[in-house]
Scaffold this motif. Structure first.
Motif, mmCIF file in Angstrom:
data_model
loop_
_atom_site.group_PDB
_atom_site.id
_atom_site.type_symbol
_atom_site.label_atom_id
_atom_site.label_comp_id
_atom_site.label_asym_id
_atom_site.label_seq_id
_atom_site.Cartn_x
_atom_site.Cartn_y
_atom_site.Cartn_z
ATOM 1 N N VAL A 17 53.411 -52.806 76.056
ATOM 2 C CA VAL A 17 52.832 -53.299 74.805
ATOM 3 C C VAL A 17 51.759 -54.327 75.135
ATOM 4 O O VAL A 17 52.056 -55.436 75.571
ATOM 5 N N VAL A 18 50.499 -53.927 74.935
ATOM 6 C CA VAL A 18 49.369 -54.805 75.202
ATOM 7 C C VAL A 18 49.111 -55.647 73.953
ATOM 8 O O VAL A 18 48.805 -55.112 72.887
ATOM 9 N N GLY A 19 49.284 -56.955 74.102
ATOM 10 C CA GLY A 19 49.101 -57.865 72.979
ATOM 11 C C GLY A 19 50.394 -58.210 72.273
ATOM 12 O O GLY A 19 50.368 -58.678 71.133
ATOM 13 N N LEU A 20 51.534 -58.013 72.932
ATOM 14 C CA LEU A 20 52.812 -58.407 72.343
ATOM 15 C C LEU A 20 52.749 -59.904 72.033
ATOM 16 O O LEU A 20 52.401 -60.698 72.883
ATOM 17 N N SER A 21 53.054 -60.261 70.794
ATOM 18 C CA SER A 21 52.905 -61.646 70.337
ATOM 19 C C SER A 21 54.159 -62.482 70.581
ATOM 20 O O SER A 21 55.276 -61.973 70.558
ATOM 21 N N ARG A 22 53.937 -63.771 70.773
ATOM 22 C CA ARG A 22 55.054 -64.728 70.865
ATOM 23 C C ARG A 22 55.655 -65.009 69.490
ATOM 24 O O ARG A 22 56.779 -65.466 69.391
ATOM 25 N N ASP A 23 54.892 -64.773 68.428
ATOM 26 C CA ASP A 23 55.270 -65.137 67.063
ATOM 27 C C ASP A 23 56.123 -64.032 66.429
ATOM 28 O O ASP A 23 55.607 -62.952 66.118
ATOM 29 N N PRO A 24 57.425 -64.285 66.215
ATOM 30 C CA PRO A 24 58.297 -63.263 65.632
ATOM 31 C C PRO A 24 57.874 -62.802 64.239
ATOM 32 O O PRO A 24 58.286 -61.727 63.797
ATOM 33 N N ALA A 25 57.048 -63.567 63.541
ATOM 34 C CA ALA A 25 56.599 -63.188 62.202
ATOM 35 C C ALA A 25 55.481 -62.148 62.238
ATOM 36 O O ALA A 25 55.160 -61.545 61.217
ATOM 37 N N LYS A 26 54.879 -61.933 63.400
ATOM 38 C CA LYS A 26 53.772 -60.982 63.502
ATOM 39 C C LYS A 26 54.273 -59.585 63.868
ATOM 40 O O LYS A 26 55.240 -59.433 64.610
ATOM 41 N N ALA A 27 53.560 -58.572 63.381
ATOM 42 C CA ALA A 27 53.902 -57.189 63.702
ATOM 43 C C ALA A 27 53.850 -56.946 65.205
ATOM 44 O O ALA A 27 54.639 -56.154 65.735
ATOM 45 N N ALA A 28 52.962 -57.642 65.903
ATOM 46 C CA ALA A 28 52.829 -57.471 67.355
ATOM 47 C C ALA A 28 54.045 -58.005 68.107
ATOM 48 O O ALA A 28 54.135 -57.855 69.326
ATOM 49 N N HIS A 29 54.979 -58.595 67.408
ATOM 50 C CA HIS A 29 56.271 -59.000 67.982
ATOM 51 C C HIS A 29 57.403 -58.150 67.385
ATOM 52 O O HIS A 29 58.229 -57.615 68.103
ATOM 53 N N SER A 30 57.411 -58.037 66.052
ATOM 54 C CA SER A 30 58.530 -57.351 65.396
ATOM 55 C C SER A 30 58.552 -55.848 65.676
ATOM 56 O O SER A 30 59.627 -55.260 65.809
ATOM 57 N N VAL A 31 57.386 -55.221 65.790
ATOM 58 C CA VAL A 31 57.357 -53.778 66.077
ATOM 59 C C VAL A 31 57.922 -53.491 67.469
ATOM 60 O O VAL A 31 58.817 -52.647 67.610
ATOM 61 N N PRO A 32 57.456 -54.178 68.533
ATOM 62 C CA PRO A 32 58.067 -53.943 69.842
ATOM 63 C C PRO A 32 59.557 -54.295 69.875
ATOM 64 O O PRO A 32 60.341 -53.622 70.552
ATOM 65 N N ALA A 33 59.955 -55.331 69.141
ATOM 66 C CA ALA A 33 61.377 -55.690 69.080
ATOM 67 C C ALA A 33 62.180 -54.556 68.450
ATOM 68 O O ALA A 33 63.292 -54.246 68.896
ATOM 69 N N ASN A 34 61.616 -53.914 67.427
ATOM 70 C CA ASN A 34 62.259 -52.772 66.790
ATOM 71 C C ASN A 34 62.415 -51.620 67.777
ATOM 72 O O ASN A 34 63.468 -50.985 67.854
ATOM 73 N N LEU A 35 61.372 -51.360 68.548
ATOM 74 C CA LEU A 35 61.436 -50.285 69.546
ATOM 75 C C LEU A 35 62.470 -50.602 70.617
ATOM 76 O O LEU A 35 63.246 -49.733 71.030
ATOM 77 N N GLN A 36 62.508 -51.860 71.049
ATOM 78 C CA GLN A 36 63.479 -52.282 72.056
ATOM 79 C C GLN A 36 64.904 -52.108 71.516
ATOM 80 O O GLN A 36 65.786 -51.617 72.227
ATOM 81 N N THR A 123 54.012 -47.541 65.536
ATOM 82 C CA THR A 123 55.094 -46.935 66.311
ATOM 83 C C THR A 123 56.456 -47.120 65.622
ATOM 84 O O THR A 123 57.279 -46.215 65.644
ATOM 85 N N ALA A 124 56.673 -48.272 64.998
ATOM 86 C CA ALA A 124 57.968 -48.518 64.346
ATOM 87 C C ALA A 124 58.158 -47.610 63.133
ATOM 88 O O ALA A 124 59.272 -47.130 62.885
ATOM 89 N N VAL A 125 57.106 -47.356 62.391
ATOM 90 C CA VAL A 125 57.201 -46.464 61.230
ATOM 91 C C VAL A 125 57.461 -45.035 61.694
ATOM 92 O O VAL A 125 58.337 -44.347 61.166
ATOM 93 N N VAL A 126 56.721 -44.583 62.697
ATOM 94 C CA VAL A 126 56.920 -43.235 63.235
ATOM 95 C C VAL A 126 58.343 -43.103 63.783
ATOM 96 O O VAL A 126 59.021 -42.095 63.561
ATOM 97 N N ARG A 127 58.815 -44.141 64.488
ATOM 98 C CA ARG A 127 60.171 -44.110 65.029
ATOM 99 C C ARG A 127 61.198 -43.996 63.910
ATOM 100 O O ARG A 127 62.114 -43.165 63.973
ATOM 101 N N ALA A 128 61.049 -44.805 62.866
ATOM 102 C CA ALA A 128 62.013 -44.801 61.762
ATOM 103 C C ALA A 128 61.998 -43.461 61.014
ATOM 104 O O ALA A 128 63.061 -42.887 60.740
ATOM 105 N N LEU A 129 60.810 -42.984 60.680
ATOM 106 C CA LEU A 129 60.715 -41.722 59.929
ATOM 107 C C LEU A 129 61.230 -40.533 60.740
ATOM 108 O O LEU A 129 61.839 -39.616 60.194
#
Length: 135
Positions: A17-36, A123-129
């Protein structure tokens, strides 16, 4: 029949994940966390963090010492061609630009090298659907 995005994600195990954010409120953190949480191996790429989502962080894709199936991009479209070149260099199978990110040049680079290419999709939406899980 599943579309390319769903097939590419289902085939992936390791996602850089290029650009994974430190901020849990951002999609760049929550989406990879969902995938993990769904069982994917997440490898963060960030310019200054050391550990994100409990994983060692790398400065660039080319620093990652293991195979990567999918490169998930949370960076501006202007950076996508350079990231595409790195994805090709490391032998990734898929380059995925997150929702809102589109780059004709990144598409050309990825497709000419034989990578699957997805843009402007989450990716999180595609994964969920698609009900895609690795655990």
């Amino acid at each position: 029949m599943a579309d390319l995005a769903e097939r590419a994600l289902a085939a992936a195990n390791t996602i850089a994940v290029v650009g994974l954010s430190r901020d849990p409120a951002k999609a760049a953190h929550s989406v990879p966390a969902n995938l993990q949480a769904a069982g994917f191996r997440i490898i963060p790429v960030h310019p200054s963090a050391d550990v994100l989502l409990g994983e060692r962080v790398y400065r660039s894709l080319t620093d990652i010492p293991e195979p990567v199936d999918l490169v998930d991009v949370f960076r501006p479209a202007a950076e996508a061609p350079g990231i595409a070149r790195q994805a090709v260099a490391i032998g990734a199978k898929t380059l995925w630009l997150q929702q809102g990110i589109v780059s004709a040049e990144a598409r050309r680079i990825a497709e000419e090298a034989g990578l699957d290419y997805v843009e402007d999709r989450c990716t999180a939406v595609v994964r969920a659907l698609g009900r895609i899980r690795k655990n």
